[in-house]
Design an enzyme around this catalytic site. Structure first.
Site, PDB file in Angstrom:
ATOM      1  N   TYR A  62       5.132  -7.293  10.904  1.00 52.24           N
ATOM      2  CA  TYR A  62       6.263  -6.719  11.638  1.00 52.24           C
ATOM      3  C   TYR A  62       7.418  -6.500  10.659  1.00 52.24           C
ATOM      4  O   TYR A  62       8.053  -7.444  10.198  1.00 52.24           O
ATOM      5  CB  TYR A  62       6.715  -7.624  12.784  1.00 52.24           C
ATOM      6  CG  TYR A  62       5.643  -7.871  13.840  1.00 52.24           C
ATOM      7  CD1 TYR A  62       4.549  -7.019  13.975  1.00 52.24           C
ATOM      8  CD2 TYR A  62       5.731  -8.954  14.708  1.00 52.24           C
ATOM      9  CE1 TYR A  62       3.573  -7.251  14.930  1.00 52.24           C
ATOM     10  CE2 TYR A  62       4.765  -9.187  15.679  1.00 52.24           C
ATOM     11  CZ  TYR A  62       3.688  -8.335  15.778  1.00 52.24           C
ATOM     12  OH  TYR A  62       2.726  -8.557  16.731  1.00 52.24           O
ATOM     13  N   PHE A 211       1.957  -6.763  25.124  1.00 51.11           N
ATOM     14  CA  PHE A 211       2.486  -5.691  25.984  1.00 51.11           C
ATOM     15  C   PHE A 211       2.551  -6.134  27.459  1.00 51.11           C
ATOM     16  O   PHE A 211       2.137  -5.399  28.360  1.00 51.11           O
ATOM     17  CB  PHE A 211       1.643  -4.416  25.866  1.00 51.11           C
ATOM     18  CG  PHE A 211       1.689  -3.731  24.525  1.00 51.11           C
ATOM     19  CD1 PHE A 211       2.715  -3.987  23.624  1.00 51.11           C
ATOM     20  CD2 PHE A 211       0.702  -2.815  24.163  1.00 51.11           C
ATOM     21  CE1 PHE A 211       2.755  -3.348  22.376  1.00 51.11           C
ATOM     22  CE2 PHE A 211       0.736  -2.173  22.920  1.00 51.11           C
ATOM     23  CZ  PHE A 211       1.757  -2.441  22.032  1.00 51.11           C
ATOM     24  N   PRO A 212       3.064  -7.346  27.740  1.00 51.68           N
ATOM     25  CA  PRO A 212       3.116  -7.799  29.145  1.00 51.68           C
ATOM     26  C   PRO A 212       4.000  -6.915  30.015  1.00 51.68           C
ATOM     27  O   PRO A 212       3.826  -6.866  31.235  1.00 51.68           O
ATOM     28  CB  PRO A 212       3.709  -9.220  29.035  1.00 51.68           C
ATOM     29  CG  PRO A 212       4.464  -9.218  27.736  1.00 51.68           C
ATOM     30  CD  PRO A 212       3.671  -8.334  26.821  1.00 51.68           C
ATOM     31  N   LEU A 213       4.940  -6.207  29.361  1.00 49.51           N
ATOM     32  CA  LEU A 213       5.834  -5.314  30.119  1.00 49.51           C
ATOM     33  C   LEU A 213       5.474  -3.847  29.855  1.00 49.51           C
ATOM     34  O   LEU A 213       6.250  -2.953  30.170  1.00 49.51           O
ATOM     35  CB  LEU A 213       7.292  -5.572  29.728  1.00 49.51           C
ATOM     36  CG  LEU A 213       7.785  -6.998  29.981  1.00 49.51           C
ATOM     37  CD1 LEU A 213       9.199  -7.193  29.438  1.00 49.51           C
ATOM     38  CD2 LEU A 213       7.753  -7.305  31.481  1.00 49.51           C
ATOM     39  N   GLY A 214       4.323  -3.625  29.235  1.00 55.22           N
ATOM     40  CA  GLY A 214       3.904  -2.247  28.944  1.00 55.22           C
ATOM     41  C   GLY A 214       4.141  -1.846  27.506  1.00 55.22           C
ATOM     42  O   GLY A 214       3.754  -0.744  27.109  1.00 55.22           O
ATOM     43  N   GLY A 215       4.804  -2.671  26.725  1.00 57.20           N
ATOM     44  CA  GLY A 215       5.009  -2.373  25.298  1.00 57.20           C
ATOM     45  C   GLY A 215       5.891  -1.164  25.086  1.00 57.20           C
ATOM     46  O   GLY A 215       6.993  -1.092  25.637  1.00 57.20           O
ATOM     47  N   PHE A 216       5.380  -0.200  24.300  1.00 56.07           N
ATOM     48  CA  PHE A 216       6.195   0.977  23.959  1.00 56.07           C
ATOM     49  C   PHE A 216       6.338   1.942  25.141  1.00 56.07           C
ATOM     50  O   PHE A 216       7.164   2.842  25.104  1.00 56.07           O
ATOM     51  CB  PHE A 216       5.594   1.700  22.746  1.00 56.07           C
ATOM     52  CG  PHE A 216       5.622   0.861  21.494  1.00 56.07           C
ATOM     53  CD1 PHE A 216       6.829   0.587  20.854  1.00 56.07           C
ATOM     54  CD2 PHE A 216       4.464   0.318  20.971  1.00 56.07           C
ATOM     55  CE1 PHE A 216       6.870  -0.201  19.710  1.00 56.07           C
ATOM     56  CE2 PHE A 216       4.486  -0.472  19.824  1.00 56.07           C
ATOM     57  CZ  PHE A 216       5.699  -0.724  19.193  1.00 56.07           C
ATOM     58  N   PRO A 218       7.130   1.280  28.853  1.00 59.60           N
ATOM     59  CA  PRO A 218       7.396   0.270  29.881  1.00 59.60           C
ATOM     60  C   PRO A 218       6.666   0.556  31.194  1.00 59.60           C
ATOM     61  O   PRO A 218       6.518   1.712  31.592  1.00 59.60           O
ATOM     62  CB  PRO A 218       8.912   0.366  30.067  1.00 59.60           C
ATOM     63  CG  PRO A 218       9.423   0.935  28.779  1.00 59.60           C
ATOM     64  CD  PRO A 218       8.335   1.812  28.239  1.00 59.60           C
ATOM     65  N   LEU A 219       6.206  -0.516  31.830  1.00 57.80           N
ATOM     66  CA  LEU A 219       5.452  -0.399  33.079  1.00 57.80           C
ATOM     67  C   LEU A 219       6.218   0.414  34.102  1.00 57.80           C
ATOM     68  O   LEU A 219       7.413   0.183  34.322  1.00 57.80           O
ATOM     69  CB  LEU A 219       5.230  -1.798  33.675  1.00 57.80           C
ATOM     70  CG  LEU A 219       4.199  -2.701  33.002  1.00 57.80           C
ATOM     71  CD1 LEU A 219       4.288  -4.093  33.603  1.00 57.80           C
ATOM     72  CD2 LEU A 219       2.804  -2.104  33.156  1.00 57.80           C
TER      73      LEU A 219
HETATM   74  N1  LIG Z   1      -1.790  -8.852  18.836  1.00 57.15           N
HETATM   75  C1  LIG Z   1      -1.380  -7.617  18.792  1.00 57.15           C
HETATM   76  O1  LIG Z   1      -2.071  -6.717  18.314  1.00 57.15           O
HETATM   77  C2  LIG Z   1      -0.031  -7.303  19.360  1.00 57.15           C
HETATM   78  C3  LIG Z   1       0.309  -5.974  19.639  1.00 57.15           C
HETATM   79  C4  LIG Z   1       1.550  -5.733  20.198  1.00 57.15           C
HETATM   80  C5  LIG Z   1       2.419  -6.786  20.462  1.00 57.15           C
HETATM   81  N2  LIG Z   1       2.076  -8.065  20.167  1.00 57.15           N
HETATM   82  C6  LIG Z   1       2.970  -9.199  20.503  1.00 57.15           C
HETATM   83  O2  LIG Z   1       3.293  -9.127  21.865  1.00 57.15           O
HETATM   84  C7  LIG Z   1       4.706  -9.227  22.050  1.00 57.15           C
HETATM   85  C8  LIG Z   1       5.108  -8.478  23.290  1.00 57.15           C
HETATM   86  O3  LIG Z   1       4.845  -7.098  23.161  1.00 57.15           O
HETATM   87  P1  LIG Z   1       5.987  -5.995  23.053  1.00 57.15           P
HETATM   88  O4  LIG Z   1       7.298  -6.624  22.745  1.00 57.15           O
HETATM   89  O5  LIG Z   1       5.500  -4.947  22.162  1.00 57.15           O
HETATM   90  O6  LIG Z   1       5.973  -5.368  24.485  1.00 57.15           O
HETATM   91  P2  LIG Z   1       6.498  -5.868  25.933  1.00 57.15           P
HETATM   92  O7  LIG Z   1       6.891  -7.287  25.896  1.00 57.15           O
HETATM   93  O8  LIG Z   1       5.498  -5.421  26.904  1.00 57.15           O
HETATM   94  O9  LIG Z   1       7.759  -4.932  26.151  1.00 57.15           O
HETATM   95  C9  LIG Z   1       8.855  -4.941  25.311  1.00 57.15           C
HETATM   96  C10 LIG Z   1       9.736  -3.791  25.745  1.00 57.15           C
HETATM   97  O10 LIG Z   1      10.260  -4.063  27.033  1.00 57.15           O
HETATM   98  C11 LIG Z   1      11.665  -3.944  27.023  1.00 57.15           C
HETATM   99  N3  LIG Z   1      12.213  -4.970  27.915  1.00 57.15           N
HETATM  100  C12 LIG Z   1      12.096  -6.314  27.809  1.00 57.15           C
HETATM  101  N4  LIG Z   1      12.720  -6.934  28.821  1.00 57.15           N
HETATM  102  C13 LIG Z   1      13.254  -5.948  29.597  1.00 57.15           C
HETATM  103  C14 LIG Z   1      14.014  -5.951  30.779  1.00 57.15           C
HETATM  104  N5  LIG Z   1      14.369  -7.082  31.389  1.00 57.15           N
HETATM  105  N6  LIG Z   1      14.402  -4.755  31.299  1.00 57.15           N
HETATM  106  C15 LIG Z   1      14.060  -3.600  30.705  1.00 57.15           C
HETATM  107  N7  LIG Z   1      13.333  -3.532  29.564  1.00 57.15           N
HETATM  108  C16 LIG Z   1      12.925  -4.701  29.024  1.00 57.15           C
HETATM  109  C17 LIG Z   1      12.097  -4.150  25.597  1.00 57.15           C
HETATM  110  O11 LIG Z   1      13.267  -3.416  25.325  1.00 57.15           O
HETATM  111  P3  LIG Z   1      14.634  -4.165  24.908  1.00 57.15           P
HETATM  112  O12 LIG Z   1      14.475  -4.555  23.483  1.00 57.15           O
HETATM  113  O13 LIG Z   1      15.667  -3.107  25.134  1.00 57.15           O
HETATM  114  O14 LIG Z   1      14.798  -5.321  25.841  1.00 57.15           O
HETATM  115  C18 LIG Z   1      10.911  -3.583  24.824  1.00 57.15           C
HETATM  116  O15 LIG Z   1      11.075  -2.202  24.615  1.00 57.15           O
HETATM  117  C19 LIG Z   1       5.271  -8.658  20.757  1.00 57.15           C
HETATM  118  O16 LIG Z   1       6.588  -9.058  20.527  1.00 57.15           O
HETATM  119  C20 LIG Z   1       4.288  -9.188  19.741  1.00 57.15           C
HETATM  120  O17 LIG Z   1       4.689 -10.487  19.361  1.00 57.15           O
HETATM  121  C21 LIG Z   1       0.855  -8.334  19.646  1.00 57.15           C
END
Ligand SMILES: NC(=O)c1ccc[n+]([C@@H]2O[C@H](COP(=O)([O-])OP(=O)(O)OC[C@H]3O[C@@H](n4cnc5c(N)ncnc54)[C@H](OP(=O)(O)O)[C@@H]3O)[C@@H](O)[C@H]2O)c1
Length: 286
Positions: A62, A211-216, A218-219
């Site tokens: 990252y 991607f619990p919230l949909g990642g790039f 958003p859900l």
């Molecule tokens: N193993 C793998 O291959 C892999 C791949 C991807 C990710 N990961 C891990 O999984 C973690 C989670 O994934 P992710 O961060 O990509 O995706 P995510 O948790 O599904 O979603 C993050 C996105 O949601 C937004 N968000 C969060 N809280 C919100 C809220 N209350 N209201 C509106 N928007 C909100 C964030 O924007 P804001 O910044 O504006 O809040 C960000 O754009 C990563 O940090 C990483 O550690 C692992």
């Protein structure tokens, strides 16, 4: 300390809050380069720990080498209760791609780099990242996972996990060394791992959806919006609460670069969902 929604889970011998934090969003756009707001990133990490989060997910890919260094700057020396989980198996290229790097010498180097950038002598938990951006790929992981098992024997790693893995690869890994978690893509709308989650729960192995919230992307779902409106809650809170209800072995690592979103997510994930709410939400990804 452990009053976060969902309580705690034990990864091997490490107790973590089921509500964790994913650090990927702290790097620059498309997970390359430094954050636009360095001090804001430091604040998010410190707030996560202040809220009682004891599980932070990261990777030296990252940035690359950005989020690990932010974690070290914000939180080192780490509280004893805090567990930083990292992953190896991919590196970054000039274009921001994620080429595979799973040869034994590459994995050994990545483990040493993670130890250095996080300022640790031992990594608590290392996930072997498999497949590619398209998802898991059916292929043997024996050579790569054996290398990590050796590093565990050598005392550089405490526990092992897999990421982006198939059920067959989980079984193959377990024939080599114990695993304590699987980190795969899963959320309300992406339910491909339902069977795997239940199988891992039966073995007391954690399932950590990325991607619990949909990642790039958003859900977005009308059913999710309807349930959220009825509960007077944010849709993201409902999505996280649903994951905590899904199975006791599900750990959350939602990402955010915003202290306000972090607080909202922690507060919202404890939402009570009725059987009717759960049935409506369950139908989204089926
Ligand atoms: N193993 C793998 O291959 C892999 C791949 C991807 C990710 N990961 C891990 O999984 C973690 C989670 O994934 P992710 O961060 O990509 O995706 P995510 O948790 O599904 O979603 C993050 C996105 O949601 C937004 N968000 C969060 N809280 C919100 C809220 N209350 N209201 C509106 N928007 C909100 C964030 O924007 P804001 O910044 O504006 O809040 C960000 O754009 C990563 O940090 C990483 O550690 C692992």
């Amino acid at each position: 300390m452990h009053s976060l929604p969902g309580g705690t889970w034990t990864l091997g011998d490490l107790t973590v809050s089921r509500f964790g934090y994913g650090a990927m969003q702290l790097a620059g756009p498309w997970v390359m380069g430094p954050p636009a707001d360095h001090d804001g990133a430091i604040k998010v990490l410190r707030e996560a720990v202040d809220l009682g989060i004891t599980h932070i997910d990261t990777s030296d890919a990252y940035g690359p080498r950005v989020t690990n260094r932010l974690i070290r700057e914000a939180l080192h020396p780490y509280p004893e209760t805090l567990h930083v989980v990292t992953k190896v198996g991919a590196q970054r290229d000039e274009q921001g791609g994620w080429p595979t790097a799973r040869q034994p010498d590459q994995l050994r180097r990545q483990v040493e780099e993670n130890l250095e950038s996080l300022g640790l002598d031992v990594l608590d938990l290392v996930n072997l990242r498999l497949g590619d951006a398209e998802g898991p790929r059916a292929e043997s992981i024996a050579e790569a996972f054996t290398t990590l098992a050796e590093l565990r024997q050598e005392g550089r790693i405490r526990h092992l996990g897999l990421s982006n893995a198939t059920a067959e690869q989980v079984a193959e890994a377990q024939g080599i060394a114990p695993i304590v978690c699987v980190q795969n893509l899963y959320n309300l709308a992406n339910r491909g791992d339902d069977e795997l989650i239940d199988a891992l729960a039966a073995e007391q192995i954690a399932y950590v959806p990325f991607f619990p919230l949909g990642g790039f992307s958003p859900l977005q779902s009308s059913a999710l919006s309807a349930v959220a409106a009825r509960l007077e809650a944010a849709p993201m809170s409902v999505a996280l609460a649903w994951l905590l209800h899904r199975s006791p072995n599900v750990l959350l690592i939602p990402g955010t670069s915003s202290v306000a979103h972090l607080r909202e997510n922690v507060a919202g994930a404890g939402l009570e969902l009725s059987d009717a709410d759960l049935a409506e939400l369950d139908a989204i990804g089926r």
